[in-house]
Design a protein around this motif. Structure first.
Motif: not given
Length: 272
Positions: A14, A17-18, A21, A129, A131, A138-140, A227, A231
């Protein structure tokens, strides 16, 4: 982070992933600098599709940052796609990016464009991601871990795994690309609502539970979908080749065009 470690875990943490983002948002900032100017510096590519200064600026930001933070993972971008198949076919893990998905929407200035960054592992979109800088969304997603929507400084979990289909299904389609096959598909659904939106936001509407199905019965490229597929599938949805209803996968052939596909919740495929 080494490629060996990534293969072992098949996805990102995670925290990683951040980082992705943050990179997507930096690319969004670069896009918005161009978006605010009167001249978008529009050119035509060899396939007659438009490209702007924003596409290039976003590409440069994403590639530089990914190479800095994930040094061992190769990158494939719409704006640098001339990678020999004999090289690419050996990639078990790589980044697949569309620096500005929805260039036509960008040119129209309707806000329906996105930054797309996907991690592909063994043919599957395992992290992504999406965006949308104008919409501030912002979808992830991390496959097997979950999916999230960050909007206006709030974060919500996306989970459509058990979502029931609306009595009058909501079908989402492209604002700029309408194919003949789509009319036949939706006619077979019966009474339905049609919603149009640009770029990979179509997948995201399904991932949010605001649409039931996105049938894409027209051409797309792999960077258009990676991407957003990550999601949607991280939110419990499915993206299946149509009409075979087999998983949509990546880097399995020299041609980077996708087959037709349907993106929806599991309940949709049970219904049909």
């Amino acid at each position: 982070m080494s490629n060996k470690k990534l293969v072992q875990h098949t996805s990102l943490t995670k925290a990683q992933l951040d980082t992705v983002i943050t990179i997507a948002k930096q690319a969004g900032d670069a896009i918005m600098q161009v978006y605010s100017k009167p001249d978008l510096q529009i050119e035509q590519k060899q396939d007659d599709s438009p490209v702007t200064a924003a596409d290039i600026a976003s590409h440069n930001v994403i590639v530089a940052e990914l190479e800095k933070h994930f040094v061992d993972i190769p990158v494939m971008s719409e704006e640098a796609a001339d990678i020999d198949w004999n090289v690419r076919r050996n990639w078990s893990t790589y980044w697949l990016i569309d620096p500005l998905d929805g260039t036509k929407e960008f040119i129209k200035r309707n806000g329906e464009f996105t930054v797309n960054i996907a991690l592909i592992h063994n043919g599957k979109a395992v992290a992504g991601v999406v965006y949308a800088p104008v919409l501030n969304k912002c979808y992830s997603g991390l496959l097997g871990e979950g999916a999230w929507l960050e909007s206006n400084a709030k974060q919500q979990v996306l989970d459509i795994s058990q979502q029931q289909i609306n009595d009058k299904p909501i079908v989402v389609g492209s604002r700029s690309h309408i194919s003949p096959g789509l009319a036949e598909y939706v006619a077979n659904i019966g009474d339905h609502q049609m919603q149009s939106v640009g770029s990979s936001l179509k997948f995201c509407l399904v991932a949010e539970g605001n649409a039931d199905v996105y049938p894409r019965l027209g051409l797309t490229s792999e960077w258009d979908t990676g991407a957003a597929q990550a999601v949607l599938e991280s939110a419990g949805g499915q993206v299946l080749i149509y009409p075979e209803l087999t998983p949509l996968e990546y880097n399995q052939k020299e041609n980077i065009l996708n087959p037709y596909f349907i993106a929806a919740s599991p309940k949709w495929f049970e219904r049909t």
